[in-house]
Design an enzyme around this catalytic site. Structure first.
Site, PDB file in Angstrom:
ATOM      1  CD  GLU A  28      -2.756   1.049   2.457  1.00  0.00           C
ATOM      2  OE1 GLU A  28      -2.914   0.043   3.237  1.00  0.00           O
ATOM      3  OE2 GLU A  28      -3.900   1.752   2.353  1.00  0.00           O
ATOM      4  CG  ASN A 175      -9.584  -1.775   1.527  1.00  0.00           C
ATOM      5  OD1 ASN A 175      -8.935  -2.983   1.641  1.00  0.00           O
ATOM      6  ND2 ASN A 175      -9.424  -0.818   2.571  1.00  0.00           N
ATOM      7  CD  GLU A 176     -10.480  -2.491   6.334  1.00  0.00           C
ATOM      8  OE1 GLU A 176     -10.217  -1.458   6.957  1.00  0.00           O
ATOM      9  OE2 GLU A 176      -9.650  -3.451   6.767  1.00  0.00           O
ATOM     10  CE1 TYR A 251      -3.520  -6.283   9.098  1.00  0.00           C
ATOM     11  CE2 TYR A 251      -5.594  -5.633   8.885  1.00  0.00           C
ATOM     12  CZ  TYR A 251      -4.418  -5.572   8.423  1.00  0.00           C
ATOM     13  OH  TYR A 251      -4.178  -4.783   7.151  1.00  0.00           O
ATOM     14  CD  GLU A 307      -6.240  -4.726   4.292  1.00  0.00           C
ATOM     15  OE1 GLU A 307      -6.021  -4.489   5.470  1.00  0.00           O
ATOM     16  OE2 GLU A 307      -6.617  -3.892   3.347  1.00  0.00           O
ATOM     17  CD  GLN A 356       0.239  -2.499   3.790  1.00  0.00           C
ATOM     18  OE1 GLN A 356       0.976  -1.993   2.897  1.00  0.00           O
ATOM     19  NE2 GLN A 356      -0.812  -1.931   4.241  1.00  0.00           N
TER      20      GLN A 356
HETATM   21  O1  AHR Z   1      -3.043  -2.488   6.193  1.00  0.00           O
HETATM   22  C1  AHR Z   1      -3.394  -1.298   6.859  1.00  0.00           C
HETATM   23  C2  AHR Z   1      -4.768  -1.121   6.971  1.00  0.00           C
HETATM   24  O2  AHR Z   1      -5.427  -1.694   7.417  1.00  0.00           O
HETATM   25  C3  AHR Z   1      -5.539  -0.989   5.469  1.00  0.00           C
HETATM   26  O3  AHR Z   1      -4.918   0.008   4.493  1.00  0.00           O
HETATM   27  C4  AHR Z   1      -6.806  -1.228   5.620  1.00  0.00           C
HETATM   28  O4  AHR Z   1      -7.632  -1.842   4.764  1.00  0.00           O
HETATM   29  C5  AHR Z   1      -6.935  -1.843   6.938  1.00  0.00           C
HETATM   30  O5  AHR Z   1      -7.505  -1.302   8.077  1.00  0.00           O
END
Ligand code: AHR
Length: 507
Positions: A28, A175-176, A251, A307, A356
């Site tokens: 990103e 995205n999101e 995450y 992600e 990432q």
């Molecule tokens: O990976 C960091 C961020 O986490 C991304 O930009 C977003 O999609 C997520 O909240």
């Protein structure tokens, strides 16, 4: 004290194929992922090809990375692709409001990304802007990238120096969208996804694989709402009319959501809670898959975890908006637990992308000026790459239950494993998550003979051990000795907090 565990692996009973795309990446416009980490510009002293770091390309090529997602993340829904094409000196600057509020000069744009993809020998996964873009803008980007001949966007591409269209398969529709991508409700987004998808045309036979923006963590309602919009799957019509896959973001972090735990941390309670969080991916893949099964029992719609990774507090002295964190042996075990789960869910999970690739969150590479460090997570990707496009094999624990630990009212397995077979060999991955205890594991290998075993181990003295420019090999793979297979039994001794791979040559 050690306990003996036995796992049966039927080497001749192949399960669903593990898509190589679950070893995908994500880069990103965030902190020093793109700028500094990947792109340094042609005038840099750091060796580069057309501005792209040679050392980073070499390191990533060694992983056989199958795809790269770009330009975000949250950045994708503020990105206007026209800002990033044409002569660099004419490109506008914009503010990257999500990540550090820094000025983005758009020097890395579409042509630079496609050059990167080409240098890496990987496939592009482009995420289009739904949050602040338009249907027209997204449709034009697809045309710009993929159409040949005389057409408005192909002519513009040609004027910008690229004659031939590129092949682009993976296309994200926002995205999101439940958060940074527009704070939408699922019902509203589902309709938008259908609308945007309609105008993402397939030019010159370029087949798009459209990925709708999916749920956060355990938002099963979001997944269900998207699945419902596919219509009546009993009608015999193509369920992929609007999109081919749905994404999911998850995450790993200890405690409640708040990135307050340092990335370099030996604390045992925090470690085990991180493992609890890592194992949760298995439940999420199962439950989202169950929702999808109701609407798509034939599993024609893919699940894309685009992600995943650890999220700790940023290193002191770094910009909080840049999400720069170190990466330790603990991260390596988070990765190995995820991959085992990905292999088990090969029937539905078609892609996953670590967040990432460079210098951000659970990075596989960290850079500091001209220095490049391969993180422990990098080594798990490398040791596991034989699973890419291999047929999954079930690992069935018998006799002894897998040892567990109660962590914040959750029962967390202390051993994780998966296996696959391809081209006359098999690969077994084993993780011992216990900080203190080694584990003796007996693999009961059935159905095929095994003529040779090659073992590798990733381990560390302390779970917080990590690599730096001064000590780049502090956590690195080493040869792992095993005995021979005896009567189909291979016995291995897994040290505490270690990751082991066994390559088996099959008779
Ligand atoms: O990976 C960091 C961020 O986490 C991304 O930009 C977003 O999609 C997520 O909240």
């Amino acid at each position: 004290m050690t306990e003996s565990l036995t796992a049966v692996i039927n080497l001749d009973v192949a399960g669903p194929q593990i898509s190589r795309h679950v070893y995908g990446h994500f880069a990103e416009h965030l902190g020093h992922c793109i700028y500094g980490g990947i792109f340094v510009g042609e005038d840099s002293d750091i060796p580069n090809v057309r501005g792209i770091r040679t050392d980073v390309v070499e390191a990533l090529r060694a992983l056989d990375i199958p795809n790269l997602r770009w330009p975000g993340g949250c950045f994708a829904d503020e990105y206007h692709w026209r800002d990033g094409v044409g002569p660099r000196e004419d490109r506008p600057t914009v503010v990257n409001t999500h990540w550090g509020n820094v000025v983005e000069d758009n020097s890395f744009g579409t042509h630079e990304f496609m050059d990167l993809v080409d240098q890496l020998g990987t496939e592009p996964y482009i995420c289009g802007n739904v949050g602040s873009g338009t249907v027209h803008e997204m449709a034009d980007w697809v045309e710009y990238l993929t159409r040949s001949g005389e057409a408005p966007m192909s002519s513009l591409r040609r004027a910008n120096g690229r004659d031939e269209p590129w092949k682009v398969k993976f296309w994200g529709i926002g995205n999101e969208s439940w958060g940074c991508g527009g704070n939408m409700r699922p019902e509203y987004y589902a309709d938008l996804a259908r609308q945007y998808s309609t105008y993402c045309r397939e030019h010159d036979g370029n087949k798009l694989y459209k990925i709708a923006g999916g749920a956060n963590i355990d938002d099963y309602h979001w997944t269900e709402t998207l699945m419902k919009t596919l219509g009546d799957l009993g009608c015999g019509c193509n369920p992929r009319h609007f999109f081919d896959a749905i994404s999911l973001h998850y995450y790993t972090f200890p405690g409640e959501w708040e990135p307050k735990h340092p990335a370099i941390d030996s604390d045992a309670d925090t470690y085990y809670d991180t493992m609890r969080s890592a194992w949760r991916i298995d439940e999420l893949l199962t439950r989202h898959g169950n929702v999808m099964d109701v609407y798509d029992p034939a599993k024609r719609i893919g699940l894309v975890l685009d992600e995943w990774g650890t999220w700790f507090s940023v290193e002191s002295g770094t910009n909080p908006g840049f999400l720069y964190q170190q990466n330790t042996m603990r991260d390596a075990l988070v990765a190995s637990v995820h991959f085992d789960s990905f292999h088990r869910h090969a029937d539905r999970l078609v892609m996953a992308n670590i967040a990432q690739t460079v210098n951000v969150l659970q990075a596989v590479l960290l850079t500091d000026g001209d220095q490049l460090v391969k993180t422990p997570t990098y080594h798990v990707f490398e040791m596991n790459k034989g699973h890419q496009d291999a047929d999954s094999l079930d690992v069935a624990w018998i006799k002894e239950p897998v040892p567990t630990r109660e962590v914040n009212k959750v029962t967390v397995p202390m051993v994780s494993a998966s296996a696959s077979t391809k081209d006359g060999s098999a690969l077994v991955s084993l993780s011992n998550l216990d900080l203190e205890e080694s584990r003796t594991v007996r693999l009961d290998l059935r159905g095929r003979g095994v003529t040779a075993v090659a073992g590798r181990i990733l381990s560390a003295t302390d779970i917080a051990d990590h690599n730096t420019g001064a000590t780049p090999e502090a956590v690195a793979p080493a040869a792992f000795e095993t005995g021979a297979v005896d009567g189909g039994i291979l016995t291995v001794e897994l040290p505490a907090h270690s990751f082991v791979t066994l390559s088996l040559t099959l008779a």
